[in-house]
Design an enzyme around this catalytic site. Structure first.
Site, PDB file in Angstrom:
ATOM      1  N   ASP A   1     -28.814 -60.884 -17.529  1.00  0.00           N
ATOM      2  CA  ASP A   1     -28.660 -60.321 -16.177  1.00  0.00           C
ATOM      3  C   ASP A   1     -27.367 -59.510 -16.045  1.00  0.00           C
ATOM      4  O   ASP A   1     -26.281 -60.045 -16.192  1.00  0.00           O
ATOM      5  CB  ASP A   1     -28.651 -61.508 -15.202  1.00  0.00           C
ATOM      6  CG  ASP A   1     -28.481 -61.118 -13.743  1.00  0.00           C
ATOM      7  OD1 ASP A   1     -28.565 -59.923 -13.421  1.00  0.00           O
ATOM      8  OD2 ASP A   1     -28.289 -62.046 -12.917  1.00  0.00           O
TER       9      ASP A   1
ATOM     10  N   HIS B   1     -25.317 -63.908  -8.732  1.00  0.00           N
ATOM     11  CA  HIS B   1     -25.332 -63.413 -10.110  1.00  0.00           C
ATOM     12  C   HIS B   1     -24.001 -63.690 -10.815  1.00  0.00           C
ATOM     13  O   HIS B   1     -22.940 -63.701 -10.180  1.00  0.00           O
ATOM     14  CB  HIS B   1     -25.608 -61.906 -10.122  1.00  0.00           C
ATOM     15  CG  HIS B   1     -26.930 -61.559  -9.523  1.00  0.00           C
ATOM     16  ND1 HIS B   1     -28.091 -61.508 -10.250  1.00  0.00           N
ATOM     17  CD2 HIS B   1     -27.275 -61.282  -8.242  1.00  0.00           C
ATOM     18  CE1 HIS B   1     -29.097 -61.201  -9.448  1.00  0.00           C
ATOM     19  NE2 HIS B   1     -28.630 -61.045  -8.225  1.00  0.00           N
TER      20      HIS B   1
END
Lengths: 561, 561
Positions: free
Chosen positions: A205, A377
């Site tokens: 990610d 994130h």
């Protein structure tokens, strides 16, 4: 369908024993995440999400990955693994299943429940396989192991895919909150074990790869929530994403402590929290939840509303409250907590909502004046931990715009992955993993597929350009009815114009010019209605461009009667 | 023209000896700053700026203050005081001077030079009075003293207006950088002296009132600039606002040290830096500046470009470089420094430019990954200093959205100004200062006036709504030609549709429905073309709403020939 990489051609067939990775979305944008893994003639799909349109895509509802690459190979798809339940990971599943409804969906309980609710609206009942962290499932030739990761929705999973041709660890969206609210850590011990076994390709990610340091733990928001509960004089209205179960849990717990009742507002909030509570992800304290219709019976200082609309969406509950167009009438003494990030592009809409609520007398606590949200994130510091623990042979950053992918690649290199073992690919770029080495071998179509009302397709940019012209410049339509036999003008020019700031009277100026142009054309023996339309177009175009300096859409219609 | 405050009515005449303040813009939005001060039948205008439109105002070029309040009183205006040269403070001057070209403009040298350059494009030569800090000028009955303030453009001024009815200190836009690059401090000794004399009303910049603490000094950006110059392998391209003389000065100085040549790119950059250099605000080191056309003769690692386009404006140089549509071909090894803030709403456009430049191989240093910009406005901590030094009798926050005005008011109260001596007004709200007390007494029209191509006016929201419908839903126009005598259809229905995602063929479905509806109408004796148009509208509307679930603009045209 445009080819995204003119310098790359369609790849040849996958060599025997090789693994092929084809990202169909999410590499080059934040959204519509989807990757296809191929081995031995079989395919595994990881995620199938939507992208939300920007201003330059007017009228578009959603953007899907392009399934063209899969269309002839639907029977080869062993499963779609869904890493978590956010729209940008599950939103396009209904459109894929419309092509073949019996492709199995694999994911955690919450993820499957959310995708099933969505599929129900499309009247599709999917084949599903529920999995959880630590489980290992053979999906055709793909031997998949699921690993817990934490994110801004519960029950997110990374997936480790073993094939005889090599192994891939795909993180999905994740962060590494070391004190998560639900105690469910990103399982770095599993990452370490898989690293020792050997990770040939690490797909990780990139969303926050540009952000230095570490993402703040979720629990650091507690003081802001506590302050709101301590100081609020009347109602408390919390706006957050309808998938953020942890945030809602924090608010429910605070409400219980404060002796307040909670009502959910907004269709997706009610639905998702129902699902989360049913499955045990949301623990609703006894006697805290009430129906919004019952609120009138409660004093304002015993009420909490948890609502959608944190991104300023005009039809969501919060915007409608700000516009005094909702049954909840916000007023003096109410406190609104915007407990969410601000997605780029939504700033103006969100600030309009904040100003509207403040004008009504509410106190608004938001990102600009308090710590009310943390990202879901991993930041750069966390990604370095990951690289050092996994020590992958090859790295392919996923999930992000180009700048994010590049930043993530730079981190991998800093952590010791050789630069020539890092592939920065975009949507459609085909990467083959052969003999332990990942390389770009070509590209396939991976353009935007637009959902627009009932239409789904790769309609061309011309339509969006038309809409942008109509939006910025309006249109002018001129109708002339001519006698088919004599070429005489029977009626018109009738002028219809919309989107102009000028008074309609200004168009009277062009009427004689059109008549003159038609008369000239008749004198030259032009009788074809298409040619006459071009005559009309030129007459209007030069007037409108010169006189009022605009470039509207021009639609000449010559009818022969 | 809509009335902004339905609960407030037009105020009565200003009582003798009172001072009236009418903000015509900038209170409730960031932009189109303009305030009118009245005493003894005379008017003084402070600033006259533009506001830039948002997405929900498609096709609009600029938004002006509404001059309606002034239109009958143009002869009473003694002067327009311009606090500094930014567009949101000077941009509407040409439109005001079109009403009366001989209203004198008062401002600092740089401010006047910038407004004169703008007026030249409108072919207006203004009457001007150049002033500087410390000067005192009688402008009619208004005794004005000018005070140095620092901001993100040189030569900004606050103005202290003495009248027999009371005194007003207006900060303009300002911050309190204690180590400004040009050494020109916000003159707090003057603020203190004026405070001792007595400030009846303090009108103070709210833009950053929500931001805690202190705005970072301009010189703290130097390390980021130095790092770029130290590490850049090839060209350096700096994008910043074309008015930010200090930032350009920093880059020029760094370029000189590094032995690089500098070219300005973009019309407004070239023009403004020419003005700034001529007036001595920009010190161009010898032999550093080159014409962009001469760059081809220089090695890439000796080149710096300073360009417009830091907000992602599609036609600016930087966007065109990112799209490979500019003579400067950005490539591997080039470094782009985006040395500017990101104005809310521009995020997506700016990130598109960043991604485009990175794809071409450039390194992009921006707000997201380095400290490359500081704000030009005072944060909460600085505003508290101001209130404590000035100790005003009354406060009226200016320059900001509602949330900013409220935050600024809260600071004034924290600093000891009694709550009932703080007026939160919006555009058009009339404040009278009488016997040392400021109070809201009514409101005047102060709606948005749009500039749209050659049209300037208060065109109604209906036009913007039309454009939004055209943008999101497109239009469908149906033309039917009927025999005026018999009512027989001679030609049509001819269908024109734009902005639809569906194939045009779908419109064939509605043709018979229209024919049927017209036949039914004829059977009922309807012959009026307007009524027949309504028949057509209903037939299309129900089909398009039901069949393809859209709500386009529908334009029926029945022509009787």
């Amino acid at each position: 369908m445009s080819h995204p990489h003119p310098e790359l051609s369609l790849p040849g067939p996958l060599p025997e024993g090789g693994v092929r990775i084809v990202p169909l979305g999410g590499l080059g944008e934040v959204g519509r995440n989807m990757a296809v893994i191929e081995y031995g003639g079989q395919l595994l799909v990881i995620d199938c999400g939507v992208l939300f349109p920007e201003d330059h895509q007017p009228g578009v509802d959603l953007i899907l990955p392009d399934f063209e690459y899969l269309e002839d190979r639907l029977d080869d798809i062993q499963a779609v693994v869904l890493t978590h339940g956010h729209e940008d990971h599950i939103g396009a599943v209904p459109y894929l299943l419309k092509l073949k409804p019996d492709i199995p969906l694999v994911g955690s309980m919450l993820t499957l429940a959310l995708v099933e609710a969505k599929l129900k609206e499309h009247r599709i009942t999917p084949y599903t396989l529920g999995v959880k962290e630590g489980m290992r499932e053979k999906l055709g030739v793909f031997d998949c192991e699921f690993v817990a990761v934490n994110h801004s929705i519960p029950d997110a999973l990374a997936v480790f895919v073993r094939t005889p041709g090599g192994s891939i660890l795909h993180t999905g969206d994740f962060k590494m909150d070391q004190l998560p609210l639900d105690g469910r850590l990103t399982d770095l011990r599993a990452f370490a074990r898989l690293g020792e076994e050997g990770v040939d390709l690490f797909m990780t990610d990139s969303t926050n790869a540009e952000v230095p340091g570490f993402t703040t733990p979720e629990r650091d928001i507690a003081p802001a929530i506590d302050k709101v509960f301590r100081e609020a004089k009347r109602r408390i209205i919390v706006a957050c994403f309808s998938s953020h179960v942890h945030r809602v849990q924090q608010v429910l717990d605070a409400a219980e402590k404060a002796g307040r009742k909670v009502a959910f507002v907004g269709r997706s909030m009610v639905r998702n929290m129902g699902i989360a509570a049913d499955l045990g992800y949301l623990h609703v304290p006894d006697n805290v939840l009430v129906d919004i219709k019952k609120l009138d019976n409660l004093p304002d200082n015993e009420v909490v509303l948890i609502s959608t609309g944190s991104q300023g969406e005009p039809m969501a509950a919060l915007s409608r409250m700000a516009n005094r167009d909702h049954r909840i009438e916000v007023g003096e003494g109410d406190t609104v907590l915007m407990a969410s990030s601000l997605i780029p592009g939504n700033e103006n809409a969100v600030y309009r909502v904040i100003n509207g609520l403040m004008r009504l007398g509410a106190t608004v606590v938001h990102k600009g004046n308090a710590r009310v949200h943390v990202s879901g994130h991993a930041s750069a510091g966390e990604l370095l931990y990951c690289y050092n623990i996994v020590q992958p042979r090859n790295v392919m950053p996923v999930h992000g715009e180009w700048r994010h992918l590049v930043a993530n690649a730079a981190l991998a290199e800093l952590a010791g992955v050789p630069a020539d073992h890092i592939v920065i690919a975009e949507d459609g770029v085909v990467v083959d993993l052969i003999d332990g080495r990942a390389r770009i071998v070509g590209a396939v179509p991976a353009g935007y597929v637009y959902v627009d009302g009932s239409a789904v397709g790769d309609f061309d940019e011309g339509l969006l350009k038309d809409r942008r012209i109509l939006r910025d410049e309006g249109f002018i339509s001129v109708i002339v009815v001519m006698d088919a036999a004599t070429g005489k003008v029977l009626a018109g020019p009738e002028i219809q114009a919309r989107g102009f700031a000028e008074d309609d009277e200004i168009f009277n100026q062009v009427r004689p010019k059109i008549e003159q142009a038609l008369a000239d054309a008749a004198g030259n023996g032009v009788t074809d209605s298409h040619q006459l339309e071009q005559v009309v177009r030129r007459a209007i175009g030069s007037w409108v461009g010169g006189k009022i300096r605009r470039r509207p859409m021009i639609i000449p219609v010559v009818i022969q009667a």
